[in-house]
Design an enzyme around this catalytic site. Structure first.
Site, PDB file in Angstrom:
ATOM      1  N   HIS A 199     -45.647  -2.829   8.215  1.00  0.00           N
ATOM      2  CA  HIS A 199     -46.227  -1.484   8.203  1.00  0.00           C
ATOM      3  C   HIS A 199     -45.766  -0.726   9.449  1.00  0.00           C
ATOM      4  O   HIS A 199     -45.761  -1.307  10.536  1.00  0.00           O
ATOM      5  CB  HIS A 199     -47.755  -1.563   8.212  1.00  0.00           C
ATOM      6  CG  HIS A 199     -48.387  -0.208   8.372  1.00  0.00           C
ATOM      7  ND1 HIS A 199     -48.447   0.684   7.339  1.00  0.00           N
ATOM      8  CD2 HIS A 199     -48.916   0.404   9.457  1.00  0.00           C
ATOM      9  CE1 HIS A 199     -49.021   1.795   7.773  1.00  0.00           C
ATOM     10  NE2 HIS A 199     -49.307   1.668   9.055  1.00  0.00           N
ATOM     11  N   GLU A 240       0.856  -1.200   0.000  1.00  0.00           N
ATOM     12  CA  GLU A 240       0.000   0.000   0.000  1.00  0.00           C
ATOM     13  C   GLU A 240       0.886   1.242   0.000  1.00  0.00           C
ATOM     14  O   GLU A 240       1.770   1.383   0.834  1.00  0.00           O
ATOM     15  CB  GLU A 240      -0.937  -0.011   1.215  1.00  0.00           C
ATOM     16  CG  GLU A 240      -1.780   1.249   1.378  1.00  0.00           C
ATOM     17  CD  GLU A 240      -2.560   1.662   0.131  1.00  0.00           C
ATOM     18  OE1 GLU A 240      -3.357   0.870  -0.377  1.00  0.00           O
ATOM     19  OE2 GLU A 240      -2.336   2.808  -0.347  1.00  0.00           O
ATOM     20  N   THR A 297      -9.697   4.410  -1.134  1.00  0.00           N
ATOM     21  CA  THR A 297     -10.586   5.553  -1.358  1.00  0.00           C
ATOM     22  C   THR A 297     -11.776   5.531  -0.410  1.00  0.00           C
ATOM     23  O   THR A 297     -12.118   6.546   0.209  1.00  0.00           O
ATOM     24  CB  THR A 297     -11.108   5.527  -2.821  1.00  0.00           C
ATOM     25  OG1 THR A 297      -9.990   5.452  -3.696  1.00  0.00           O
ATOM     26  CG2 THR A 297     -11.939   6.749  -3.137  1.00  0.00           C
ATOM     27  N   CYS A 298     -12.433   4.390  -0.311  1.00  0.00           N
ATOM     28  CA  CYS A 298     -13.681   4.315   0.451  1.00  0.00           C
ATOM     29  C   CYS A 298     -13.478   4.800   1.886  1.00  0.00           C
ATOM     30  O   CYS A 298     -14.202   5.657   2.377  1.00  0.00           O
ATOM     31  CB  CYS A 298     -14.203   2.880   0.430  1.00  0.00           C
ATOM     32  SG  CYS A 298     -15.715   2.684   1.357  1.00  0.00           S
TER      33      CYS A 298
HETATM   34  C1  FAD Z   1     -16.307  10.920  -2.806  1.00  0.00           C
HETATM   35  C2  FAD Z   1     -16.578   9.459  -3.032  1.00  0.00           C
HETATM   36  C3  FAD Z   1     -17.658   8.865  -2.425  1.00  0.00           C
HETATM   37  C4  FAD Z   1     -17.911   7.515  -2.627  1.00  0.00           C
HETATM   38  N1  FAD Z   1     -19.001   6.949  -2.034  1.00  0.00           N
HETATM   39  C5  FAD Z   1     -19.267   5.646  -2.232  1.00  0.00           C
HETATM   40  C6  FAD Z   1     -20.382   5.031  -1.610  1.00  0.00           C
HETATM   41  O1  FAD Z   1     -21.137   5.665  -0.879  1.00  0.00           O
HETATM   42  N2  FAD Z   1     -20.608   3.720  -1.828  1.00  0.00           N
HETATM   43  C7  FAD Z   1     -19.775   2.972  -2.643  1.00  0.00           C
HETATM   44  O2  FAD Z   1     -20.025   1.778  -2.816  1.00  0.00           O
HETATM   45  N3  FAD Z   1     -18.708   3.534  -3.237  1.00  0.00           N
HETATM   46  C8  FAD Z   1     -18.442   4.844  -3.063  1.00  0.00           C
HETATM   47  N4  FAD Z   1     -17.347   5.410  -3.651  1.00  0.00           N
HETATM   48  C9  FAD Z   1     -16.500   4.565  -4.519  1.00  0.00           C
HETATM   49  C10 FAD Z   1     -15.560   3.687  -3.669  1.00  0.00           C
HETATM   50  O3  FAD Z   1     -14.788   4.495  -2.820  1.00  0.00           O
HETATM   51  C11 FAD Z   1     -14.664   2.876  -4.589  1.00  0.00           C
HETATM   52  O4  FAD Z   1     -15.452   2.208  -5.528  1.00  0.00           O
HETATM   53  C12 FAD Z   1     -13.859   1.856  -3.810  1.00  0.00           C
HETATM   54  O5  FAD Z   1     -13.015   2.491  -2.870  1.00  0.00           O
HETATM   55  C13 FAD Z   1     -13.018   1.040  -4.780  1.00  0.00           C
HETATM   56  O6  FAD Z   1     -12.200   0.195  -4.071  1.00  0.00           O
HETATM   57  P1  FAD Z   1     -10.868  -0.367  -4.716  1.00  0.00           P
HETATM   58  O7  FAD Z   1     -10.379  -1.380  -3.748  1.00  0.00           O
HETATM   59  O8  FAD Z   1     -11.084  -0.791  -6.095  1.00  0.00           O
HETATM   60  O9  FAD Z   1      -9.868   0.877  -4.805  1.00  0.00           O
HETATM   61  P2  FAD Z   1      -9.364   1.986  -3.705  1.00  0.00           P
HETATM   62  O10 FAD Z   1     -10.298   1.986  -2.586  1.00  0.00           O
HETATM   63  O11 FAD Z   1      -9.172   3.184  -4.506  1.00  0.00           O
HETATM   64  O12 FAD Z   1      -8.006   1.370  -3.210  1.00  0.00           O
HETATM   65  C14 FAD Z   1      -6.882   1.271  -4.026  1.00  0.00           C
HETATM   66  C15 FAD Z   1      -5.628   1.341  -3.151  1.00  0.00           C
HETATM   67  O13 FAD Z   1      -4.493   1.031  -3.963  1.00  0.00           O
HETATM   68  C16 FAD Z   1      -3.415   1.870  -3.566  1.00  0.00           C
HETATM   69  N5  FAD Z   1      -2.484   1.933  -4.695  1.00  0.00           N
HETATM   70  C17 FAD Z   1      -2.719   2.420  -5.938  1.00  0.00           C
HETATM   71  N6  FAD Z   1      -1.645   2.256  -6.728  1.00  0.00           N
HETATM   72  C18 FAD Z   1      -0.704   1.666  -5.970  1.00  0.00           C
HETATM   73  C19 FAD Z   1       0.623   1.252  -6.213  1.00  0.00           C
HETATM   74  N7  FAD Z   1       1.200   1.360  -7.416  1.00  0.00           N
HETATM   75  N8  FAD Z   1       1.334   0.686  -5.195  1.00  0.00           N
HETATM   76  C20 FAD Z   1       0.769   0.534  -3.960  1.00  0.00           C
HETATM   77  N9  FAD Z   1      -0.494   0.910  -3.679  1.00  0.00           N
HETATM   78  C21 FAD Z   1      -1.214   1.459  -4.672  1.00  0.00           C
HETATM   79  C22 FAD Z   1      -4.099   3.188  -3.265  1.00  0.00           C
HETATM   80  O14 FAD Z   1      -3.288   3.997  -2.416  1.00  0.00           O
HETATM   81  C23 FAD Z   1      -5.385   2.716  -2.567  1.00  0.00           C
HETATM   82  O15 FAD Z   1      -5.206   2.618  -1.183  1.00  0.00           O
HETATM   83  C24 FAD Z   1     -17.058   6.742  -3.454  1.00  0.00           C
HETATM   84  C25 FAD Z   1     -15.934   7.340  -4.054  1.00  0.00           C
HETATM   85  C26 FAD Z   1     -15.700   8.681  -3.848  1.00  0.00           C
HETATM   86  C27 FAD Z   1     -14.492   9.299  -4.502  1.00  0.00           C
END
Ligand code: FAD
Length: 457
Positions: free
Chosen positions: A440, A33, A40-41
């Site tokens: 209900h 990481e 992101t979440c």
């Molecule tokens: C403002 C906002 C609100 C949201 N609200 C919702 C919601 O209410 N409900 C919902 O279902 N979804 C929501 N989402 C979407 C949700 O956050 C994402 O769909 C989810 O986090 C995707 O998970 P992921 O594991 O694919 O990626 P991420 O959660 O983005 O995790 C990817 C990780 O990989 C790491 N990484 C990237 N490249 C590298 C690298 N080369 N080397 C090491 N580490 C790396 C990053 O640092 C990150 O920690 C929201 C998104 C945003 C921006």
């Protein structure tokens, strides 16, 4: 070079759970990481935003107190530092929980740093090289920053900055009228900011049906949010009061002057700095990693999960990707992404709960369809709560009697949609709903009534 059975890049919403299953199966796992565990979440998405939504709802309800016979003793004040701290604490607790969970795994090593391919089986993290026969990419995405004219000359916020803001902007201009932009629009309006949403398309959340887009617009405008759709040639320039955003709409002033600008114009995958070329992993034209229905990339031994594969954009779709891979690789199953019934929510208030096709998509599919709708003003639970905006809609196939999709823009819609989502997963006909005996008073109790009122669409 350190050798593992599996390497996971990214500790977002799929990676840690996969690490857990591999760990339990006795595999030696490295999870890498580069920033915050939880991705992101946890750090800049769902968790902080939904905590802010809760604070914004509290402010809104406090202002509406007199509607309920609760008389405020003074004007409602928003302590933005406290609001921010509350959201940040939810993030910190969740991040810490994820970290200690990973650290508790006996066969799993959490490695901090940026990972990059050296070959299809080798990953570099700083000076260190790691190798494994299986590599899982869970790198997620970040806010897209389009090359708008003038964007480099002005300050702007993205979702990552705005979730930690400890002040209320005087006038927040949000570029992007889709899910992320609209949640922040209502949050900050309720905190007391002037808010303008600038959207280049002809309507908000254009993926939804027009009646849904229109009702959302009315809800937001009803709270004093200004909406500028059809904004051609969006551009930026410095202004003594903040930033001037050029909008060139068919109507209204050609520029909006904001104290702050939030860019919410989509996401891009974190695949540009992963050295994918060294592994030969293919991406599409937008940088999403191409995967098959089993989440395998074109390179044997490499899979992609979550937002980076372009097959989902939600926490629950990322988590489901983990479930599919764990079932296929560890439990001898053959699960597919295409079996997923997609549901999601837009967390404005009232929320939009969605599943399956929109009415427009169902019509375009050439099926004979049935459509039933009901305004929330005719839902007892909504009336009792004093939250009657929005409507519910069910779409079904007239011939097979299977449910094709549904939306509820209304109080409790994010929860009540699950009744439909579960029926669709069970591949049941809408007649099943007809004979359910719901509780209900709930919003869900109206689904059988909607079924009875369905008409050819
Ligand atoms: C403002 C906002 C609100 C949201 N609200 C919702 C919601 O209410 N409900 C919902 O279902 N979804 C929501 N989402 C979407 C949700 O956050 C994402 O769909 C989810 O986090 C995707 O998970 P992921 O594991 O694919 O990626 P991420 O959660 O983005 O995790 C990817 C990780 O990989 C790491 N990484 C990237 N490249 C590298 C690298 N080369 N080397 C090491 N580490 C790396 C990053 O640092 C990150 O920690 C929201 C998104 C945003 C921006």
């Amino acid at each position: 070079m350190r050798a593992f059975d599996a390497i996971i890049i990214g500790a977002g919403q799929a990676g840690p759970s996969l690490a857990g299953r591999l760990n339990d199966a006795g595999r030696k796992v490295a999870i890498i990481e580069r920033k915050h565990v939880g991705g992101t979440c946890v750090n800049t998405g769902c968790k902080p935003t939904k905590t802010l939504v809760a604070s914004a709802y509290a402010a809104h309800l406090a202002r509406r107190g007199a509607d309920y016979g609760i008389i405020p003793t003074g004007p409602v004040r928003v302590d933005m530092a406290k609001v921010r701290d509350r959201a940040y604490q939810v993030t910190l607790d969740s991040r810490a929980g994820n970290e200690s969970w990973l650290e508790s795994m006996e066969n799993c090593t959490l490695i901090r740093g940026h990972a990059r391919f050296e070959s299809p089986t080798t990953i570099r993290v700083g000076e260190e090289l790691l190798t494994a026969p299986q590599i899982f990419l869970n790198v997620g995405g970040r806010a897209a920053i389009p090359d708008f004219p003038g964007i480099q000359d002005v300050p702007y916020l993205t979702n990552s900055d705005i979730v930690v803001l400890d002040r209320v902007p005087k006038h927040l201009v949000i570029v992007g009228g889709s899910y992320i932009g609209l949640e922040f629009a209502q949050i900050y309006r309720r905190f007391g900011a002037e808010v303008t949403v600038v959207e280049k398309g002809p309507r908000l959340v254009s993926r939804e049906d027009e009646d849904v887009s229109q009702a959302i617009r009315e809800i937001l405008e009803g709270e004093g949010i200004r909406i500028r759709t059809g904004a051609e040639c969006i551009r930026f320039r410095w202004h003594e009061d903040g930033v001037a955003v050029g909008v060139d709409c068919t109507e209204g002033a050609p520029e909006v002057i904001g104290s702050d600008v939030l860019l919410a114009v989509g996401r891009r995958p974190n695949t540009d700095d992963l050295g994918l070329d060294k592994a030969g992993v293919e991406t599409d034209t937008r940088g999403y990693i191409k995967v098959g229905d089993d989440l395998a990339t074109n390179v044997e031994g490499i899979w992609a999960l979550g937002d980076c594969n372009g097959r989902g954009a939600f926490t629950h779709t990322a988590y489901n990707d983990f479930e599919i891979l764990a079932a296929n690789l560890l439990d001898g199953e053959s699960r597919k992404v295409s079996d997923r019934v997609l549901g999601y929510a837009l967390y404005i208030d009232p929320p939009l709960g969605r599943v399956g096709m929109t009415e427009g998509q169902a019509r375009q599919s050439g099926r004979n369809i049935l459509v039933g709708t009901r305004p929330m003003s005719r839902v007892g639970r909504a009336v009792e709560k004093g939250e009657t905006l929005g409507f519910m809609k069910l779409i079904a196939d007239a011939d097979t009697r299977k449910i094709l999709g549904a939306s509820i823009l209304g109080t409790g819609g994010d929860e009540a949609i699950h009744g439909i989502l579960d029926l669709m997963n069970a591949d049941a006909t809408f007649d099943t709903l007809r004979w359910a005996v719901p509780i209900h008073p709930t919003v869900s109790e109206l689904w059988p009534t909607v079924v009875l009122e369905m008409k050819a669409g």
